[in-house]
Write a protein that holds these residues in place. Structure first.
Motif, PDB file in Angstrom:
ATOM      1  N   ASP B 166       0.831  -1.209   0.000  1.00 30.57           N
ATOM      2  CA  ASP B 166       0.000   0.000   0.000  1.00 30.57           C
ATOM      3  C   ASP B 166       0.863   1.255   0.000  1.00 30.57           C
ATOM      4  O   ASP B 166       0.592   2.216  -0.714  1.00 30.57           O
ATOM      5  N   ASP B 167       1.919   1.245   0.820  1.00 29.87           N
ATOM      6  CA  ASP B 167       2.833   2.391   0.853  1.00 29.87           C
ATOM      7  C   ASP B 167       3.485   2.608  -0.513  1.00 29.87           C
ATOM      8  O   ASP B 167       3.608   3.744  -0.986  1.00 29.87           O
ATOM      9  N   LEU B 168       3.897   1.505  -1.143  1.00 33.67           N
ATOM     10  CA  LEU B 168       4.536   1.623  -2.454  1.00 33.67           C
ATOM     11  C   LEU B 168       3.564   2.211  -3.468  1.00 33.67           C
ATOM     12  O   LEU B 168       3.941   3.055  -4.292  1.00 33.67           O
ATOM     13  N   PHE B 169       2.308   1.755  -3.404  1.00 30.90           N
ATOM     14  CA  PHE B 169       1.298   2.279  -4.324  1.00 30.90           C
ATOM     15  C   PHE B 169       1.148   3.786  -4.158  1.00 30.90           C
ATOM     16  O   PHE B 169       0.983   4.522  -5.120  1.00 30.90           O
ATOM     17  N   ARG B 170       1.191   4.252  -2.917  1.00 27.96           N
ATOM     18  CA  ARG B 170       1.072   5.677  -2.660  1.00 27.96           C
ATOM     19  C   ARG B 170       2.332   6.415  -3.120  1.00 27.96           C
ATOM     20  O   ARG B 170       2.263   7.481  -3.720  1.00 27.96           O
ATOM     21  N   ALA B 171       3.486   5.811  -2.835  1.00 29.27           N
ATOM     22  CA  ALA B 171       4.759   6.472  -3.120  1.00 29.27           C
ATOM     23  C   ALA B 171       4.992   6.659  -4.611  1.00 29.27           C
ATOM     24  O   ALA B 171       5.678   7.587  -5.026  1.00 29.27           O
ATOM     25  N   GLY B 172       4.420   5.768  -5.434  1.00 27.21           N
ATOM     26  CA  GLY B 172       4.684   5.835  -6.869  1.00 27.21           C
ATOM     27  C   GLY B 172       3.940   6.933  -7.595  1.00 27.21           C
ATOM     28  O   GLY B 172       4.295   7.288  -8.717  1.00 27.21           O
ATOM     29  N   ILE B 173       2.911   7.502  -6.963  1.00 28.07           N
ATOM     30  CA  ILE B 173       2.029   8.426  -7.682  1.00 28.07           C
ATOM     31  C   ILE B 173       2.779   9.648  -8.217  1.00 28.07           C
ATOM     32  O   ILE B 173       2.751   9.951  -9.407  1.00 28.07           O
ATOM     33  N   ILE B 174       3.492  10.355  -7.322  1.00 30.89           N
ATOM     34  CA  ILE B 174       4.154  11.594  -7.760  1.00 30.89           C
ATOM     35  C   ILE B 174       5.314  11.308  -8.729  1.00 30.89           C
ATOM     36  O   ILE B 174       5.378  11.915  -9.801  1.00 30.89           O
ATOM     37  N   PRO B 175       6.218  10.373  -8.408  1.00 33.38           N
ATOM     38  CA  PRO B 175       7.295  10.094  -9.369  1.00 33.38           C
ATOM     39  C   PRO B 175       6.774   9.621 -10.732  1.00 33.38           C
ATOM     40  O   PRO B 175       7.291  10.028 -11.776  1.00 33.38           O
ATOM     41  N   GLY B 176       5.737   8.785 -10.725  1.00 40.80           N
ATOM     42  CA  GLY B 176       5.173   8.310 -11.991  1.00 40.80           C
ATOM     43  C   GLY B 176       4.591   9.452 -12.798  1.00 40.80           C
ATOM     44  O   GLY B 176       4.771   9.530 -14.022  1.00 40.80           O
ATOM     45  N   THR B 177       3.894  10.361 -12.097  1.00 40.91           N
ATOM     46  CA  THR B 177       3.319  11.524 -12.780  1.00 40.91           C
ATOM     47  C   THR B 177       4.427  12.428 -13.328  1.00 40.91           C
ATOM     48  O   THR B 177       4.328  12.955 -14.441  1.00 40.91           O
ATOM     49  N   LEU B 178       5.497  12.565 -12.540  1.00 41.22           N
ATOM     50  CA  LEU B 178       6.637  13.381 -12.973  1.00 41.22           C
ATOM     51  C   LEU B 178       7.165  12.899 -14.324  1.00 41.22           C
ATOM     52  O   LEU B 178       7.432  13.700 -15.234  1.00 41.22           O
ATOM     53  N   MET B 179       7.291  11.577 -14.462  1.00 37.68           N
ATOM     54  CA  MET B 179       7.800  11.024 -15.722  1.00 37.68           C
ATOM     55  C   MET B 179       6.879  11.369 -16.883  1.00 37.68           C
ATOM     56  O   MET B 179       7.339  11.769 -17.957  1.00 37.68           O
ATOM     57  N   ILE B 180       5.576  11.231 -16.663  1.00 41.28           N
ATOM     58  CA  ILE B 180       4.623  11.536 -17.732  1.00 41.28           C
ATOM     59  C   ILE B 180       4.705  13.013 -18.106  1.00 41.28           C
ATOM     60  O   ILE B 180       4.759  13.374 -19.287  1.00 41.28           O
ATOM     61  N   VAL B 181       4.759  13.889 -17.077  1.00 41.97           N
ATOM     62  CA  VAL B 181       4.784  15.331 -17.343  1.00 41.97           C
ATOM     63  C   VAL B 181       6.046  15.706 -18.121  1.00 41.97           C
ATOM     64  O   VAL B 181       5.987  16.442 -19.113  1.00 41.97           O
ATOM     65  N   PHE B 182       7.191  15.185 -17.701  1.00 42.75           N
ATOM     66  CA  PHE B 182       8.445  15.513 -18.396  1.00 42.75           C
ATOM     67  C   PHE B 182       8.399  15.055 -19.852  1.00 42.75           C
ATOM     68  O   PHE B 182       8.798  15.786 -20.755  1.00 42.75           O
ATOM     69  N   LEU B 183       7.906  13.829 -20.055  1.00 38.83           N
ATOM     70  CA  LEU B 183       7.836  13.328 -21.430  1.00 38.83           C
ATOM     71  C   LEU B 183       6.833  14.131 -22.248  1.00 38.83           C
ATOM     72  O   LEU B 183       7.060  14.394 -23.438  1.00 38.83           O
ATOM     73  N   ALA B 184       5.744  14.580 -21.610  1.00 37.96           N
ATOM     74  CA  ALA B 184       4.739  15.376 -22.321  1.00 37.96           C
ATOM     75  C   ALA B 184       5.331  16.723 -22.723  1.00 37.96           C
ATOM     76  O   ALA B 184       5.166  17.173 -23.868  1.00 37.96           O
ATOM     77  N   VAL B 185       6.051  17.358 -21.786  1.00 35.48           N
ATOM     78  CA  VAL B 185       6.663  18.657 -22.088  1.00 35.48           C
ATOM     79  C   VAL B 185       7.675  18.505 -23.217  1.00 35.48           C
ATOM     80  O   VAL B 185       7.701  19.299 -24.169  1.00 35.48           O
ATOM     81  N   TYR B 186       8.470  17.449 -23.158  1.00 30.88           N
ATOM     82  CA  TYR B 186       9.448  17.210 -24.224  1.00 30.88           C
ATOM     83  C   TYR B 186       8.738  17.029 -25.562  1.00 30.88           C
ATOM     84  O   TYR B 186       9.159  17.584 -26.580  1.00 30.88           O
ATOM     85  N   SER B 187       7.634  16.266 -25.544  1.00 31.84           N
ATOM     86  CA  SER B 187       6.902  15.996 -26.786  1.00 31.84           C
ATOM     87  C   SER B 187       6.350  17.280 -27.389  1.00 31.84           C
ATOM     88  O   SER B 187       6.422  17.495 -28.605  1.00 31.84           O
ATOM     89  N   ILE B 188       5.819  18.139 -26.546  1.00 32.18           N
ATOM     90  CA  ILE B 188       5.266  19.401 -27.046  1.00 32.18           C
ATOM     91  C   ILE B 188       6.375  20.275 -27.614  1.00 32.18           C
ATOM     92  O   ILE B 188       6.281  20.824 -28.711  1.00 32.18           O
ATOM     93  N   TRP B 189       7.488  20.372 -26.859  1.00 35.82           N
ATOM     94  CA  TRP B 189       8.608  21.204 -27.287  1.00 35.82           C
ATOM     95  C   TRP B 189       9.198  20.691 -28.591  1.00 35.82           C
ATOM     96  O   TRP B 189       9.475  21.432 -29.513  1.00 35.82           O
TER      97      TRP B 189
END
Lengths: 150, 419
Positions: B166-189
């Motif tokens: 359960d802790d791992l499931f919670r801990a992954g949310i922000i880092p996982g989102t970070l990866m998506i956001v960075f890749l999205a920003v790169y894709s747009i740029w």
């Protein structure tokens, strides 16, 4: 034939586990009741699923492996590499089968029980039998590769 | 002697021997050297039947395989496109989000590229993204959801490291989102000058897409809501997911004929059998390693050279990048985690943070040669040369590398939602 038996066993085990686990959840949440042997039976079912799944993976050559040779080395290396790998896997699974057999024999001798008072060996026996069949699978694999020459 | 045998085992692995056979052999060699009765290997393997949470692995794997068989992937893409396709770089973002969600549910076993890539790749190219960019994006997205519940590697890490899942499931949310956001920003740029076609805002299409996905939509809500709220234990959530997918895809939609069910079960249980085989035998090899105090020795070996937590993390990341390039994620978890968790504790690295760093670094392993799984699946699926796939993926790999560094050196990203 063997493939069908594997698939049938895995289907029965998996669907049975799903049904039993779901029943447990319903009973626990709505009737505050639990079948006392269900969780143990599910765990043993997972062991069976693991061994039979591993046996099926041996038949289909789907075990996790690295296998640098087939990708990066010349074709003349492929056969000797595959034969060596299969014979090694056969030897290790044979040894595992023997050790698992000794484990189950002890369990029989000491009359270990699971699920209340059922004999544990009857559930553990999947390990020696499964490993033994895996060993046979790897040998067949090795022979098949050798036969490709002719 | 030990050295010679180790080299022999490594050569056998390189020749293609299954990893479990080498793990089993090293455990038996180790125990026999100590004079321990070798039936210990079978006793440890039987531990598979004594770990309740293991149930989650076959059930989630089966549900994921079943879900990828019917039209669910296409409906997921349609819905994401209706919701986000009108944004600049919309379809690229759609790909990232759809793939991440799908991977979280299917366990990062390569299914994503095959199931979603078939829909997304042609759509990206048709919308004006370059073939090279699209190839790299899809290849990268194939393992993107790894850090989100209920992904298989997260569960396996929790089991092996003995950390609350359960802790791992919670801990992954922000880092996982970070990866998506960075890749999205790169894709747009990256596509700022490209003439990509944007979708239009259409409420009608959105409504229709939502209706189309009516059976699948509640699933993430039930599973994630159930897990994150603490209503379900992980294995209960897995059982609910399996039943839900069985009922919705087989009985309500009837997209997958019942006679295909055994085939799907076989395919998914092959993977489960392969994972459990290495897990079961690594229980034995780990118990040997712990017996000879291997983690302690490892710590004593590295501690003169590595003084700080930061130093440890740098060395760890380098090590994990090498491991990730050679081993698949499941083998890497069962083999490496038992050794590094005790060492990490000595350096005050939180085990949950370590787990997220470990999996994030392994995510890069899917994209690095010589054995990066996604590279090969992409090359096979889209019929491209492996070198071409690699060079197309490289920029994305670098973006993810930046994310991994941030995740490693900012533990708050992982631990923020825990406390």
């Amino acid at each position: 034939m063997g493939r069908r038996i594997e698939t049938a066993l895995m289907s029965v085990l998996l669907l049975g586990i799903v049904a039993l686990a779901t029943l447990q959840i319903i009973l626990r949440n709505f009737f505050s009741y639990a079948i006392f042997w269900a969780d143990d039976l599910i765990r043993l079912g997972v062991l069976w699923l693991a061994v039979i799944g591993a046996l099926a993976a041996s038949r289909d050559g789907r075990h996790l492996a690295i296998g640098i040779v087939p990708r990066y080395f010349p074709a003349s290396w492929h056969k000797p590499a595959a034969i060596t790998a299969a014979v090694f896997a056969a030897a290790i699974t044979a040894l595992l089968s023997w050790q698992a057999f000794r484990f189950v024999a002890d369990s029989y001798r000491f009359a270990d029980t699971v699920l209340g008072n059922l004999p544990a060996w009857a559930f553990q026996v999947v390990m020696p039998v499964g490993f033994c069949l895996m060993s046979y699978r790897f040998l067949v694999q090795a022979v098949d590769i050798i036969k490709q020459d002719q | 002697m030990t050295l010679v045998l180790s080299i022999v085992l490594i050569v056998l692995i390189l020749l293609g021997a299954p990893l479990f056979s080498a793990i089993g052999a090293s455990a038996m060699l180790g125990f026999s050297g100590e004079g321990t009765d070798l039936s210990i290997v079978a006793i440890e393997f039987y531990g598979l039947a004594e770990t309740p949470v293991l149930l989650a692995i076959p059930l989630f794997t089966f549900a994921g395989f079943l879900l990828s068989q019917g039209g669910a992937p296409a409906r997921l893409v349609r819905l994401s496109e209706a919701a986000l396709g009108w944004l600049s770089g919309g379809l690229a973002i759609v790909s990232l989000i759809a793939c991440a969600l799908f991977t979280a549910f299917t366990g990062a076993s390569g299914v994503t590229i095959i199931a979603l890539g078939a829909v997304l790749f042609p759509a990206l190219v048709a919308s004006g993204y370059s073939e090279r960019f699209s190839l790299g994006l899809i290849t990268t997205s194939g393992s993107l959801g790894l850090l989100f519940a209920p992904s298989l590697p997260l569960i396996l890490y929790g089991i092996v490291a003995n950390v609350s899942i359960d802790d791992l499931f919670r801990a992954g949310i922000i880092p996982g989102t970070l990866m998506i956001v960075f890749l999205a920003v790169y894709s747009i740029w990256k596509n700022r000058h490209a003439a990509t076609r944007k979708g239009t805002v259409s409420v009608a299409e959105l409504k229709s897409a939502i209706f189309d996905a009516r059976y699948e939509l509640p699933l993430p809500l039930i599973v994630l809501g159930g897990i994150y709220s603490g209503f379900f234990a992980v294995s209960e959530a897995a059982a609910v997911t399996a039943v839900y997918v069985l009922v919705s895809e087989l009985l309500l939609r009837r997209e997958i004929p019942i006679r295909d069910l055994p085939g799907v079960i076989r395919e998914s249980m092959l993977l489960v059998g392969a994972i459990f085989m290495i897990l079961g035998l690594s229980l034995a090899s780990t118990s040997y390693m712990i017996g000879i105090e291997m983690p302690q020795r490892l710590f004593e070996f590295v501690s003169p050279y590595i003084a700080s937590e930061a130093g440890f993390l740098i060395v760890l990341l380098l090590f994990l990048l090498v491991v990730g390039a050679i081993l698949d994620i499941f083998s890497a978890i069962v083999l490496v985690v038992p050794l590094i968790v005790p060492v990490a504790l000595q350096y005050d690295v939180h085990p949950v943070h370590l787990g997220i760093v470990f999996l994030a670094a392994m995510e890069l392993g899917y994209l690095t040669p010589p054995v990066g799984l996604n590279l090969f699946i992409s090359s096979y699926r889209f019929n491209k040369d492996i070198a071409e796939v690699y060079s197309a993926t490289l920029p994305f790999l670098l973006v993810l590398l930046v994310c991994v560094l941030l995740i490693a050196f900012l533990p708050q990203l992982s631990l923020f939602l825990l406390f």
